[in-house]
Write a protein that holds these residues in place. Sequence first.
Motif, PDB file in Angstrom:
ATOM      1  N   PHE A 174       0.743  -1.205   0.004  1.00 40.45           N
ATOM      2  CA  PHE A 174      -0.084   0.060  -0.091  1.00 40.45           C
ATOM      3  C   PHE A 174       0.805   1.137  -0.033  1.00 40.45           C
ATOM      4  O   PHE A 174       1.929   1.410   0.447  1.00 40.45           O
ATOM      5  CB  PHE A 174      -0.936  -0.033   1.217  1.00 40.45           C
ATOM      6  N   GLY A 175       0.377   2.237  -0.592  1.00 37.74           N
ATOM      7  CA  GLY A 175       1.024   3.569  -0.823  1.00 37.74           C
ATOM      8  C   GLY A 175       0.028   4.490  -0.141  1.00 37.74           C
ATOM      9  O   GLY A 175      -0.803   4.555  -0.610  1.00 37.74           O
ATOM     10  N   VAL A 176       0.871   5.716   0.467  1.00 36.34           N
ATOM     11  CA  VAL A 176       0.019   6.912   0.805  1.00 36.34           C
ATOM     12  C   VAL A 176       0.767   8.079   0.154  1.00 36.34           C
ATOM     13  O   VAL A 176       2.023   8.312   0.147  1.00 36.34           O
ATOM     14  CB  VAL A 176       0.164   7.003   2.427  1.00 36.34           C
ATOM     15  N   VAL A 177      -0.167   8.819  -0.531  1.00 38.50           N
ATOM     16  CA  VAL A 177       0.145   9.817  -1.479  1.00 38.50           C
ATOM     17  C   VAL A 177      -0.195  11.154  -1.245  1.00 38.50           C
ATOM     18  O   VAL A 177      -1.446  11.430  -1.273  1.00 38.50           O
ATOM     19  CB  VAL A 177       0.084   9.505  -2.945  1.00 38.50           C
ATOM     20  N   PRO A 178       0.393  12.114  -0.395  1.00 40.98           N
ATOM     21  CA  PRO A 178      -0.059  13.382  -0.012  1.00 40.98           C
ATOM     22  C   PRO A 178       0.052  14.273  -1.303  1.00 40.98           C
ATOM     23  O   PRO A 178       0.981  14.638  -1.877  1.00 40.98           O
ATOM     24  CB  PRO A 178       0.498  13.890   0.845  1.00 40.98           C
ATOM     25  N   SER A 179      -1.249  14.973  -1.435  1.00 38.28           N
ATOM     26  CA  SER A 179      -1.302  15.767  -2.835  1.00 38.28           C
ATOM     27  C   SER A 179      -1.579  17.109  -2.307  1.00 38.28           C
ATOM     28  O   SER A 179      -2.346  17.371  -1.555  1.00 38.28           O
ATOM     29  CB  SER A 179      -2.561  15.501  -3.566  1.00 38.28           C
ATOM     30  N   GLY A 180      -0.722  18.188  -2.548  1.00 39.29           N
ATOM     31  CA  GLY A 180      -0.972  19.439  -1.885  1.00 39.29           C
ATOM     32  C   GLY A 180      -0.293  19.802  -0.636  1.00 39.29           C
ATOM     33  O   GLY A 180      -0.379  20.660   0.029  1.00 39.29           O
TER      34      GLY A 180
END
Length: 306
Positions: free
Chosen positions: A246-252
């Motif tokens: 699983f991957g956690v991608v913060p946008s902004g």
Amino acid sequence: MVNKPRMQTLNYLLIVPVVGCVCGRTLGDDMTYNYGPWPGQARGTLLQWSYGTSFSGGPDLDEPLVTDRPDFTESSVTVGRGVAQIEFGYTYTYNNDAGESIRSQSFGEPLLRYGIFAEWLEFRIGLSPVEGRTTAAGISNSTGGTEDLYTGFKIALTPQEGILPEMALIPQMNLPTGSDAFTSDSVEPGVNWIYSWEINDLISTAGSTQGNRRIDETGEAYLEMIQSWAVAFGLTDDVGAYTEWFGVVPSGADIARTEHYFNGGFTYLISNNMQFDIRAGTGLNDAADDYFIGTGLSIRFPWKRP
């Protein structure tokens, strides 16, 4: 998600003709078609892929419980109307970055799932006590308390039909009830879309796609996207295993960084209504925690339905 979802045996291309032969007559007759559940059958999912499944997915209390732990990917099945299921556990996480080590523990991790109104709808609520210790230059600092309150609803959308997945949707949010060191001080709504397939009697696979509002360390809000994929294996009637990314991608976000993890674990079915689990995982990039380990227990209470 380790417990495999039940697979529909009819092929998608054959569904509509078969139903037409069984339930209908030749064109022009005054036959009324019923594409809902059969008389006396509860609707297990909100929707169906075609007319042939008769909403036949959903929970089965005669089968072993289906849990949302120990993997990150939630299951695509609800617990069933009037049924309560509690899932709890413990996780230890360690990270060392630039000479600063962080050890954290999550105690209990209780998640209560309760089926309301219909087989395909459940209410969810969770609150975790946590403790963290940061050590830098030989000096340690510990903090403890509770995380923000998690609430949500799981909606079982469709049963599996051939290559078309069993699906569920979880509208969810965190409420700012946590201790000072662990709260975001803001409401964080989000949604989690889950999709799964039973490949055969031994192997199943599932993924989830999430979008959540999160608060960065600067106090500014950003969109957190999370993607996961898991493969589960039935080793014996009572023992299961899984592997997952699983991957956690913060946008902004200004400070939060993308994190990737790989983990795996085992489950042991003590009875149809109780399951024990263990798991371990590792970070795959510098921003991720170094590793985590955990264990847990899930119990289903199949009370008499209202």
